[in-house]
Scaffold this motif. Structure first.
Motif, short mmCIF file in Angstrom:
data_model
loop_
_atom_site.label_atom_id
_atom_site.label_comp_id
_atom_site.label_asym_id
_atom_site.label_seq_id
_atom_site.Cartn_x
_atom_site.Cartn_y
_atom_site.Cartn_z
N ILE A 131 0.87 -1.17 0.00
CA ILE A 131 0.00 0.00 0.00
C ILE A 131 0.91 1.23 0.00
CG2 ILE A 131 -0.22 0.09 2.54
CD1 ILE A 131 -3.13 1.03 2.09
N TYR A 132 0.51 2.26 -0.73
CA TYR A 132 1.36 3.45 -0.79
C TYR A 132 0.52 4.72 -0.73
CZ TYR A 132 0.24 3.57 -5.84
OH TYR A 132 -0.40 3.62 -7.05
N ASN A 133 1.16 5.78 -0.25
CA ASN A 133 0.50 7.06 -0.02
C ASN A 133 0.63 7.93 -1.28
OD1 ASN A 133 0.14 9.86 0.80
ND2 ASN A 133 0.10 9.09 2.89
N LEU A 155 13.62 1.31 -3.96
CA LEU A 155 14.64 2.02 -3.19
C LEU A 155 14.73 3.48 -3.63
CD1 LEU A 155 17.38 -0.76 -3.09
CD2 LEU A 155 16.09 0.13 -1.13
N VAL A 156 14.61 3.75 -4.91
CA VAL A 156 14.64 5.13 -5.41
C VAL A 156 13.46 5.92 -4.83
CG1 VAL A 156 14.38 6.58 -7.45
CG2 VAL A 156 15.92 4.61 -7.52
N ALA A 157 12.27 5.32 -4.88
CA ALA A 157 11.07 5.99 -4.36
C ALA A 157 11.18 6.21 -2.86
CB ALA A 157 9.83 5.16 -4.69
N ALA A 158 11.65 5.19 -2.13
CA ALA A 158 11.78 5.30 -0.67
C ALA A 158 12.74 6.43 -0.29
CB ALA A 158 12.25 3.98 -0.09
N LYS A 159 13.83 6.56 -1.04
CA LYS A 159 14.81 7.61 -0.76
C LYS A 159 14.20 8.99 -0.98
CE LYS A 159 19.46 9.21 -1.99
NZ LYS A 159 20.67 8.93 -2.82
N LYS A 160 13.50 9.18 -2.08
CA LYS A 160 12.90 10.47 -2.38
C LYS A 160 11.86 10.87 -1.33
CE LYS A 160 13.61 10.59 -7.39
NZ LYS A 160 12.96 10.69 -8.72
N ASP A 169 3.87 18.90 12.77
CA ASP A 169 4.02 18.51 14.18
C ASP A 169 5.43 18.03 14.50
OD1 ASP A 169 4.14 16.04 12.96
OD2 ASP A 169 2.49 15.14 14.11
N GLY A 170 6.34 18.11 13.52
CA GLY A 170 7.72 17.70 13.75
C GLY A 170 8.01 16.25 13.39
N SER A 171 7.00 15.51 13.02
CA SER A 171 7.19 14.09 12.69
C SER A 171 7.96 13.93 11.39
CB SER A 171 5.84 13.38 12.57
OG SER A 171 5.12 13.45 13.77
N PRO A 172 8.98 13.08 11.37
CA PRO A 172 9.72 12.85 10.13
C PRO A 172 8.89 12.02 9.15
CG PRO A 172 10.50 11.38 11.85
CD PRO A 172 9.52 12.31 12.50
N VAL A 173 9.25 12.11 7.89
CA VAL A 173 8.61 11.31 6.85
C VAL A 173 9.55 10.16 6.49
CG1 VAL A 173 7.71 11.29 4.50
CG2 VAL A 173 7.37 13.29 5.95
N TYR A 174 9.01 8.96 6.37
CA TYR A 174 9.80 7.78 6.01
C TYR A 174 9.33 7.22 4.68
CZ TYR A 174 11.33 7.76 10.90
OH TYR A 174 11.87 8.10 12.13
N GLY A 175 10.27 6.67 3.94
CA GLY A 175 9.92 6.06 2.67
C GLY A 175 9.10 4.80 2.83
N THR A 176 9.40 4.06 3.88
CA THR A 176 8.69 2.79 4.10
C THR A 176 8.73 2.45 5.58
OG1 THR A 176 8.52 0.49 3.34
CG2 THR A 176 10.74 1.36 3.71
N VAL A 177 8.16 1.33 5.93
CA VAL A 177 8.16 0.86 7.32
C VAL A 177 8.11 -0.66 7.31
CG1 VAL A 177 5.64 0.89 7.59
CG2 VAL A 177 7.10 1.19 9.61
N LEU A 178 8.77 -1.27 8.28
CA LEU A 178 8.73 -2.73 8.46
C LEU A 178 8.37 -3.01 9.91
CD1 LEU A 178 11.96 -3.42 6.45
CD2 LEU A 178 9.71 -4.33 5.84
N GLY A 252 5.59 6.43 3.24
CA GLY A 252 5.31 6.39 1.82
C GLY A 252 4.75 5.06 1.34
N MET A 253 5.37 3.95 1.78
CA MET A 253 4.98 2.62 1.29
C MET A 253 5.07 1.61 2.42
SD MET A 253 7.22 2.69 -2.27
CE MET A 253 8.69 3.31 -1.43
N TRP A 254 4.14 0.66 2.41
CA TRP A 254 4.18 -0.44 3.38
C TRP A 254 4.01 -1.74 2.61
CZ3 TRP A 254 -0.12 -2.09 7.30
CH2 TRP A 254 0.42 -3.03 8.20
#
Length: 413
Positions: A131-133, A155-160, A169-178, A252-254
């Motif tokens: 699933i992706y945002n 990997l390219v998409a996750a990096k971007k 709110d200060g929360s970082p954005v991540y390319g993916t999550v495990l 971004g993606m799970w």
């Protein structure tokens, strides 16, 4: 709802002994609620003198060690039926009257014999996809209508996406999550990682050979080292733990989104997520662009533990009710699952925007390995995965060598 009675229940003596009791074990939460509210009342219409007790499956292994088993268990595919059948704990379904009629109604891709017999019935099935945002894709300059097809593209998409600024709110954005939080939970989590590994070898190599007699993940063509190396790179763009889930809108993606997770879309941060608008579902990445995406077969497998003849027959009757078309469909909706029954596949519910990608993926799923040693070997792989991906203690190649040596010791025992 009367079909199940005609098909099976009349096999039993309608004069069950007052005070007869059967225990049905399932996962806690929605599964127990559904059984309590929908199934047991229907069952007791025909067996008013039978007490059905529900229990959750948190301590099954401990109870088994003490010789205290439930009568009917909604477990998982693969190693559980093989393991418990090998221990001599399960009843084989082939002996029950009405068995063949039921089997003929089930999609054969969800069936597998152990030791030449059937020790489970697939109650429901599902699988995982990516699933992706869409919003984060657009913000990162990616095309939300063209999700990554290969691991390199992933990997390219996750990096971007990871390079996007923190949220207000200060929360970082991540390319993916495990889901590293559950790495220590045992072979269950391997089922969610295995599909990623399968997409490095087209699902041709599991952990063990097709007879379950020795490991094959260490063969060069299985690409286990490449899987470890790629996941190490993937982890660069993910939090160490699932501190915030995909539904926080900061991911971004799970890669581990199952159909049952769709209920969480309603509870997403800010407002509900809508598939096709806020998010989309896509096949898992593959090694090469033309590879067929593979995923694991998940769901619930019904097993009957040995007990008295009367309790075994009553458990079989309970299984027949669970596999009644209408009851099964109702369970799938309530539990967020997909059908194992052929007659249900074309119903509108399974053709919806949320369900259709998963239904289409089911033909390309791999069932968990049906061997008693599978869970032991999976635990070894998870340990090595942690050493490579999270701790950087081993190279991917070293991890495969160590895992191979440990796995072979399992078979020597």
């Amino acid at each position: 709802m009367k079909k199940w009675l005609c098909a099976c229940v009349l096999v039993l003596s309608m004069q069950t002994v007052a005070g007869t009791r059967i225990e049905v074990m399932s996962p806690a939460g929605n599964y127990m609620n559904f059984l309590r509210q929908e199934v047991i009342p229907e069952f007791n219409k025909h067996y008013p003198d039978v007490e059905v007790v529900l229990s959750n499956d948190e301590n099954l292994e401990t109870r088994m060690a003490a010789g205290d088993m439930p009568n009917l268990y909604a477990g998982v595919f693969g190693y559980q039926p093989a393991k418990y059948a090998r221990l001599g704990k399960l009843v084989y379904f082939d002996q029950f009257e009405g068995y063949q009629q039921l089997i003929d109604r089930i999609d054969p891709r969800f069936l597998r014999k152990n030791f030449g017999r059937t020790y489970y019935i697939p109650w429901n099935v599902t699988t995982q996809m990516m699933i992706y945002n869409r919003e984060l894709f657009s913000e990162a300059g990616l095309d939300p209508d063209a999700p990554p097809r290969t691991w390199d593209e992933f990997l390219v998409a996750a990096k971007k996406i990871s390079q996007l600024p923190s949220r207000p709110d200060g929360s970082p954005v991540y390319g993916t999550v495990l889901w590293n939080d559950v790495l220590s939970s045992g072979s269950w989590y391997w089922g969610m990682l295995a599909q990623l590994y399968y997409n490095f070898n087209q699902g041709q190599y599991s952990l063990l050979n097709r007879f379950g007699t020795h490991p094959v993940f260490d063969k060069p063509q299985a690409n286990m080292a490449r899987f470890f190396a790629t996941m190490q790179k993937v982890q660069q763009y993910a939090p160490t733990t699932m501190e915030k889930s995909f539904f926080s809108r900061n991911i971004g993606m799970w890669l581990q989104f199952g159909f049952g997770w769709k209920t969480n879309l309603k509870e997403a941060a800010g407002r509900p997520m809508v598939i096709g608008e806020d998010v989309d579902v896509a096949p898992l990445p593959t090694l090469h662009p033309n590879d067929t995406p593979v995923s694991t077969l998940d769901g619930r497998a019904l097993m009957i533990f040995k007990s008295s003849l009367e309790q075994e027959q009553l458990s079989w009757a309970f299984v027949q009710l669970l596999m009644d078309d209408e009851m099964n469909h109702k369970a799938n909706i309530a539990l967020g699952q997909l059908p194992a029954l052929i007659a249900l596949k074309n119903r509108p519910y399974y053709q919806s925007k949320e369900a259709r990608p998963f239904v289409d993926q089911l033909p390309n799923t791999v069932m968990s390995e049906p061997f008693a040693q599978s869970s032991d070997v999976a635990n070894i792989i998870l340990q090595q995965y942690s050493k490579v991906v999270l701790k950087h203690e081993l190279t991917p190649e070293q991890a495969v060598v160590e895992a191979s040596a440990k796995a072979r010791k399992v078979f020597k025992k």
